[in-house]
Design an enzyme around this catalytic site. Structure first.
Site, mmCIF file in Angstrom:
data_model
loop_
_atom_site.group_PDB
_atom_site.id
_atom_site.type_symbol
_atom_site.label_atom_id
_atom_site.label_comp_id
_atom_site.label_asym_id
_atom_site.label_seq_id
_atom_site.Cartn_x
_atom_site.Cartn_y
_atom_site.Cartn_z
ATOM 1 N NE ARG A 71 -90.888 -1.723 29.203
ATOM 2 C CZ ARG A 71 -89.806 -1.047 29.534
ATOM 3 N NH1 ARG A 71 -88.910 -0.742 28.635
ATOM 4 N NH2 ARG A 71 -89.571 -0.721 30.777
ATOM 5 C CG ASN A 113 -86.978 0.181 42.647
ATOM 6 O OD1 ASN A 113 -85.885 -0.390 42.681
ATOM 7 N ND2 ASN A 113 -87.295 1.043 41.698
ATOM 8 C CB THR A 114 -83.207 -0.140 46.823
ATOM 9 O OG1 THR A 114 -82.267 0.785 47.364
ATOM 10 C CG2 THR A 114 -82.484 -1.132 45.931
ATOM 11 C CG HIS A 115 -84.101 5.969 43.243
ATOM 12 N ND1 HIS A 115 -83.701 5.746 41.941
ATOM 13 C CD2 HIS A 115 -84.062 7.307 43.428
ATOM 14 C CE1 HIS A 115 -83.436 6.907 41.370
ATOM 15 N NE2 HIS A 115 -83.642 7.869 42.252
ATOM 16 C CG ASP A 147 -96.396 4.671 42.799
ATOM 17 O OD1 ASP A 147 -95.438 4.724 41.996
ATOM 18 O OD2 ASP A 147 -96.769 5.650 43.469
ATOM 19 N N GLY A 149 -95.688 5.101 39.061
ATOM 20 C CA GLY A 149 -94.818 6.208 38.665
ATOM 21 C C GLY A 149 -93.347 5.825 38.650
ATOM 22 C CG ASP A 151 -87.355 5.938 41.031
ATOM 23 O OD1 ASP A 151 -87.528 4.701 41.095
ATOM 24 O OD2 ASP A 151 -86.484 6.458 40.317
#
Ligand code: GAR
Length: 207
Positions: A71, A113-115, A147, A149, A151
């Site tokens: 990864r 990011n979009t969540h 960051d 974490g 979301d």
């Protein structure tokens, strides 16, 4: 007021149908938007998100985890490839992988990011299903600065969407996505034109 900044270079990462990406591509046709999509990357092949980029004449790349021995190697390769396009901003728009340390070292503070939920509620890959199962009456979408974490990053913008009694996961997610696309376009544009300042998690537009 037209921005005096040069158009900001966006690299957009996707994993699926790419309707959020399409909204950004469409908005960026207008020079006043202040941003151009210079590349689109994905963690899988044969997705509509990549086809949308190709139809728009935007360079694409794919880095699947399986192509790499770990990864960490995948994350470094992804970061190297993104860096080659010299982005001012990286937008995760339906990218269903967590980026790792290498990626964040390179692009911290300029990856959003979009969540499809109202953070900090319902993080992860099943935001609409988790909100529906919990029985909330409103949910929505959150644009945040990525960051380390899941979301958890500082919130740039949120859009609220009602949950209807007869919703299933699909109808709810589709309603969220309508609001999400508007939120994404408006706020990525502002980010590009104005920049942001983050103080104690609070995001304000303006450098
Ligand atoms: C969007 O709703 C996005 O928020 C979500 O995937 C959808 C992608 O739609 N992302 C996540 O759930 C990430 N945790 P699209 O491919 O049509 O833009």
């Amino acid at each position: 007021m037209p921005s005096s900044r040069k158009p900001q270079r966006l690299v957009v990462l996707v994993s699926g149908s790419g309707t959020n990406l399409q909204s950004l591509i469409d908005a960026a046709q207008d020079p006043a938007y202040g941003a151009v999509v210079v590349a689109v990357g994905a963690d899988r092949d044969d997705i509509e998100g990549l086809a949308r980029a190709e139809r728009a004449g935007i360079p694409t790349f794919v880095r699947t985890v399986k192509q790499f021995t770990s990864r960490e190697h995948w994350d470094r390769a992804l970061a190297d490839t993104v860096a080659a396009f010299e982005p001012d901003l990286v937008v995760l728009a339906g990218f269903m992988k967590l980026v790792g340390e290498d990626f964040l070292d390179r692009f911290a503070g300029r990856t959003v990011n979009t969540h499809p939920a109202l953070c900090p509620s319902f993080p992860g890959t099943n935001g609409p299903a988790d909100a529906l199962a919990y029985g909330v009456k409103v949910t929505g979408a959150t644009l945040f600065v990525v960051d380390g974490g899941v979301d958890t990053g500082p919130i740039v913008a949120q859009a609220v969407v009602p949950v209807e009694d007869d919703d299933d996961v699909e109808t709810l997610h589709e309603r969220i996505k309508v609001a999400e696309r508007d939120m994404l376009v408006e706020n990525v544009g502002r980010l590009a034109r104005e920049g942001i300042t983050i103080t104690d998690r609070k995001v304000r537009f303006g450098a």
